[in-house]
Design an enzyme around this catalytic site. Structure first.
Site, PDB file in Angstrom:
ATOM      1  CB  SER A  62      -0.507   2.939  -1.786  1.00 54.84           C
ATOM      2  OG  SER A  62      -0.876   2.380  -0.545  1.00 54.84           O
ATOM      3  CE1 TYR A 107       4.655   0.744  -1.302  1.00 53.37           C
ATOM      4  CE2 TYR A 107       2.904   1.542   0.134  1.00 53.37           C
ATOM      5  CZ  TYR A 107       3.314   0.896  -1.019  1.00 53.37           C
ATOM      6  OH  TYR A 107       2.349   0.424  -1.902  1.00 53.37           O
TER       7      TYR A 107
HETATM    8  N1  LIG Z   1      -0.464  -5.253  -3.055  1.00 54.88           N
HETATM    9  C1  LIG Z   1      -0.722  -4.197  -2.268  1.00 54.88           C
HETATM   10  O1  LIG Z   1      -1.045  -4.314  -1.085  1.00 54.88           O
HETATM   11  C2  LIG Z   1      -0.666  -2.809  -2.856  1.00 54.88           C
HETATM   12  C3  LIG Z   1      -1.487  -1.814  -2.299  1.00 54.88           C
HETATM   13  C4  LIG Z   1      -1.414  -0.526  -2.809  1.00 54.88           C
HETATM   14  C5  LIG Z   1      -0.575  -0.254  -3.876  1.00 54.88           C
HETATM   15  N2  LIG Z   1       0.202  -1.244  -4.388  1.00 54.88           N
HETATM   16  C6  LIG Z   1       1.084  -0.882  -5.504  1.00 54.88           C
HETATM   17  O2  LIG Z   1       0.741  -1.669  -6.626  1.00 54.88           O
HETATM   18  C7  LIG Z   1       1.872  -1.771  -7.481  1.00 54.88           C
HETATM   19  C8  LIG Z   1       2.042  -3.219  -7.908  1.00 54.88           C
HETATM   20  O3  LIG Z   1       2.413  -3.993  -6.783  1.00 54.88           O
HETATM   21  P1  LIG Z   1       1.889  -5.483  -6.533  1.00 54.88           P
HETATM   22  O4  LIG Z   1       1.050  -5.448  -5.342  1.00 54.88           O
HETATM   23  O5  LIG Z   1       1.352  -6.066  -7.781  1.00 54.88           O
HETATM   24  O6  LIG Z   1       3.251  -6.191  -6.101  1.00 54.88           O
HETATM   25  P2  LIG Z   1       4.148  -7.268  -6.850  1.00 54.88           P
HETATM   26  O7  LIG Z   1       5.403  -7.348  -6.064  1.00 54.88           O
HETATM   27  O8  LIG Z   1       3.387  -8.508  -7.073  1.00 54.88           O
HETATM   28  O9  LIG Z   1       4.402  -6.621  -8.281  1.00 54.88           O
HETATM   29  C9  LIG Z   1       5.299  -5.572  -8.476  1.00 54.88           C
HETATM   30  C10 LIG Z   1       5.944  -5.757  -9.850  1.00 54.88           C
HETATM   31  O10 LIG Z   1       6.829  -4.653 -10.072  1.00 54.88           O
HETATM   32  C11 LIG Z   1       8.016  -5.175 -10.628  1.00 54.88           C
HETATM   33  N3  LIG Z   1       9.148  -4.303 -10.369  1.00 54.88           N
HETATM   34  C12 LIG Z   1       9.717  -4.019  -9.172  1.00 54.88           C
HETATM   35  N4  LIG Z   1      10.792  -3.251  -9.347  1.00 54.88           N
HETATM   36  C13 LIG Z   1      10.900  -3.014 -10.675  1.00 54.88           C
HETATM   37  C14 LIG Z   1      11.819  -2.304 -11.477  1.00 54.88           C
HETATM   38  N5  LIG Z   1      12.876  -1.678 -10.932  1.00 54.88           N
HETATM   39  N6  LIG Z   1      11.621  -2.266 -12.812  1.00 54.88           N
HETATM   40  C15 LIG Z   1      10.577  -2.917 -13.381  1.00 54.88           C
HETATM   41  N7  LIG Z   1       9.695  -3.643 -12.672  1.00 54.88           N
HETATM   42  C16 LIG Z   1       9.857  -3.694 -11.337  1.00 54.88           C
HETATM   43  C17 LIG Z   1       8.187  -6.528  -9.950  1.00 54.88           C
HETATM   44  O11 LIG Z   1       9.107  -7.373 -10.637  1.00 54.88           O
HETATM   45  C18 LIG Z   1       6.780  -7.035  -9.935  1.00 54.88           C
HETATM   46  O12 LIG Z   1       6.456  -7.762 -11.108  1.00 54.88           O
HETATM   47  C19 LIG Z   1       3.053  -1.196  -6.696  1.00 54.88           C
HETATM   48  O13 LIG Z   1       3.299   0.122  -7.131  1.00 54.88           O
HETATM   49  C20 LIG Z   1       2.541  -1.172  -5.261  1.00 54.88           C
HETATM   50  O14 LIG Z   1       3.169  -0.189  -4.475  1.00 54.88           O
HETATM   51  C21 LIG Z   1       0.165  -2.519  -3.916  1.00 54.88           C
HETATM   52  C1  LIG Z   2       4.326  -1.204   2.412  1.00 55.59           C
HETATM   53  C2  LIG Z   2       3.605  -2.144   1.787  1.00 55.59           C
HETATM   54  C3  LIG Z   2       3.177  -2.362   0.467  1.00 55.59           C
HETATM   55  C4  LIG Z   2       1.928  -2.262   0.028  1.00 55.59           C
HETATM   56  C5  LIG Z   2       0.735  -2.106   0.825  1.00 55.59           C
HETATM   57  C6  LIG Z   2      -0.098  -0.912   0.610  1.00 55.59           C
HETATM   58  O1  LIG Z   2       0.275  -0.067  -0.435  1.00 55.59           O
HETATM   59  C7  LIG Z   2      -0.092  -0.164   1.880  1.00 55.59           C
HETATM   60  C8  LIG Z   2      -1.196   0.240   2.442  1.00 55.59           C
HETATM   61  C9  LIG Z   2      -1.093   0.886   3.716  1.00 55.59           C
HETATM   62  C10 LIG Z   2      -2.125   1.326   4.419  1.00 55.59           C
HETATM   63  C11 LIG Z   2      -3.480   1.192   4.068  1.00 55.59           C
HETATM   64  C12 LIG Z   2      -4.429   1.776   4.824  1.00 55.59           C
HETATM   65  C13 LIG Z   2      -5.802   1.629   4.471  1.00 55.59           C
HETATM   66  C14 LIG Z   2      -6.772   2.167   5.202  1.00 55.59           C
HETATM   67  C15 LIG Z   2      -8.195   2.032   4.772  1.00 55.59           C
HETATM   68  O2  LIG Z   2      -8.818   1.005   5.426  1.00 55.59           O
HETATM   69  C16 LIG Z   2      -8.987   3.284   5.027  1.00 55.59           C
HETATM   70  O3  LIG Z   2      -9.038   3.563   6.392  1.00 55.59           O
HETATM   71  C17 LIG Z   2      -8.437   4.451   4.287  1.00 55.59           C
HETATM   72  C18 LIG Z   2      -9.255   4.669   3.070  1.00 55.59           C
HETATM   73  C19 LIG Z   2      -9.121   5.711   2.227  1.00 55.59           C
HETATM   74  C20 LIG Z   2      -8.135   6.723   2.499  1.00 55.59           C
HETATM   75  C21 LIG Z   2      -8.066   8.005   2.429  1.00 55.59           C
HETATM   76  C22 LIG Z   2      -9.044   9.070   2.055  1.00 55.59           C
HETATM   77  O4  LIG Z   2     -10.096   8.790   1.509  1.00 55.59           O
HETATM   78  O5  LIG Z   2      -8.699  10.202   2.332  1.00 55.59           O
END
Ligand SMILES: NC(=O)c1ccc[n+]([C@@H]2O[C@H](COP(=O)([O-])OP(=O)(O)OC[C@H]3O[C@@H](n4cnc5c(N)ncnc54)[C@H](O)[C@@H]3O)[C@@H](O)[C@H]2O)c1
Ligand SMILES: CC/C=C\C[C@H](O)/C=C/C=C\C=C\C=C\[C@@H](O)[C@@H](O)C/C=C\CCC(=O)O
Length: 257
Positions: free
Chosen positions: A138, A151
């Site tokens: 992320s 997280y």
């Molecule tokens: N959506 C966002 O804002 C975002 C941003 C950055 C990174 N991510 C990352 O992307 C990845 C996917 O997330 P998403 O956004 O699709 O969310 P989501 O909740 O839609 O999907 C997550 C999936 O992971 C599965 N999962 C959770 N725990 C599990 C386990 N113990 N075993 C097997 N499967 C499991 C869930 O059942 C679900 O299908 C995650 O690692 C999340 O941290 C999401």
């Molecule tokens: C906790 C929630 C679950 C998922 C959400 C996701 O993973 C969380 C994102 C949190 C913060 C995101 C911040 C994003 C900031 C951008 O707009 C930008 O300012 C940063 C862009 C790149 C980053 C770093 C770099 O290049 O060094």
């Protein structure tokens, strides 16, 4: 010459980003095994994908990635069906500040264990045919986020693992490449926050509104960088609503100094 990716294993593929990655891979003719802890959602995604792409192209494994035995059995089931796994995508994750131990276990420990299972299978020096390992972290693995510190810690850990593995001078002879996907907030179920999932909930929501939300398609475009290009080892792809996807690689930069 581009290494041909014929098969992939995707964790957390029943919905959200994992489902999007799986579908994009299937669209390219790549066979996909996806694993997920949600049995009924996984089954219905499998049924849909089988009707679109054919029974032999896709399989679903009901799997809790926090059980290393369960993860290994699922990976081995994919190897049995497809012969080899060329692309491992450690995508399963949760975002819940009230579940520290579970979150570290899913977001960090299981992604490292999934990577290790895949690389033992892929290593050319051990009779494998090489492969790519993509860890889904992320932007919260690159910058501090005060309302989601646990997280953030899980994702910083995963980015650290990615850097370490990509910088291994033996990676090339093992036929391994490591990539890391770092999206900002994206329109999936994980951002259905409530007060228990985030510290400073109101401030977190304001931040999210201010920076905007990626579409799943935009993140899938960034993910496909790791499939479409030859030399991806060490690449980190960020995806933000403001700037779309960008590729960074401090290993290549260092090599050029
Ligand atoms: N959506 C966002 O804002 C975002 C941003 C950055 C990174 N991510 C990352 O992307 C990845 C996917 O997330 P998403 O956004 O699709 O969310 P989501 O909740 O839609 O999907 C997550 C999936 O992971 C599965 N999962 C959770 N725990 C599990 C386990 N113990 N075993 C097997 N499967 C499991 C869930 O059942 C679900 O299908 C995650 O690692 C999340 O941290 C999401
Ligand atoms: C906790 C929630 C679950 C998922 C959400 C996701 O993973 C969380 C994102 C949190 C913060 C995101 C911040 C994003 C900031 C951008 O707009 C930008 O300012 C940063 C862009 C790149 C980053 C770093 C770099 O290049 O060094």
């Amino acid at each position: 010459m581009q290494q041909l990716i014929r098969t992939a294993f995707v964790t957390g593929g029943a919905q959200g980003l994992g489902r999007g990655f799986s579908k994009a891979l299937l669209d390219r003719g790549i066979k996909v095994c996806f694993a997920d802890v949600q049995a009924s959602v996984g089954k219905s995604t499998e049924t849909e994908f089988k009707s679109l792409y054919g029974d032999d192209k896709v399989m679903f494994c009901h799997c809790d990635v926090t059980s290393v035995n369960n993860l290994e059995d699922s990976f081995n089931a994919a190897v049995k069906k497809f012969g080899h796994v060329d692309l491992m995508v450690n995508n399963a994750g949760i975002g819940d500040e009230s579940k520290l131990v579970q979150m570290i276990s899913i977001n960090l420990t299981a992604a490292i264990q999934g990577s290790q299972i895949a690389l033992e299978h892929m290593r050319k020096d051990k009779g494998g045919r090489g492969g790519r390992i993509i860890n889904v972290a992320s932007t919260a693995g690159l910058i501090g986020v005060y309302f989601s510190p646990r997280y953030c810690a899980s994702k910083f850990g995963l980015v650290g693992y990615h850097h370490s593995m990509a910088s291994n001078p033996h990676a090339k002879e093992m036929g391994l490449q490591f990539g890391c996907l770092c999206p900002a907030f994206t329109d999936t179920a994980i951002i259905n926050f409530d007060e228990t999932k985030m510290d400073y909930y109101d401030e977190g929501l304001k931040f999210l509104e201010a920076i905007g939300i990626n579409t799943v398609d935009a993140v899938v475009d960034g993910f496909m960088h790791f499939v479409d290009n030859d030399d991806i080892n060490g690449d980190i792809v960020t995806v933000t609503a403001q700037r779309g996807f960008q590729v960074k690689n401090k290993h290549k930069r260092k090599a050029h100094l």
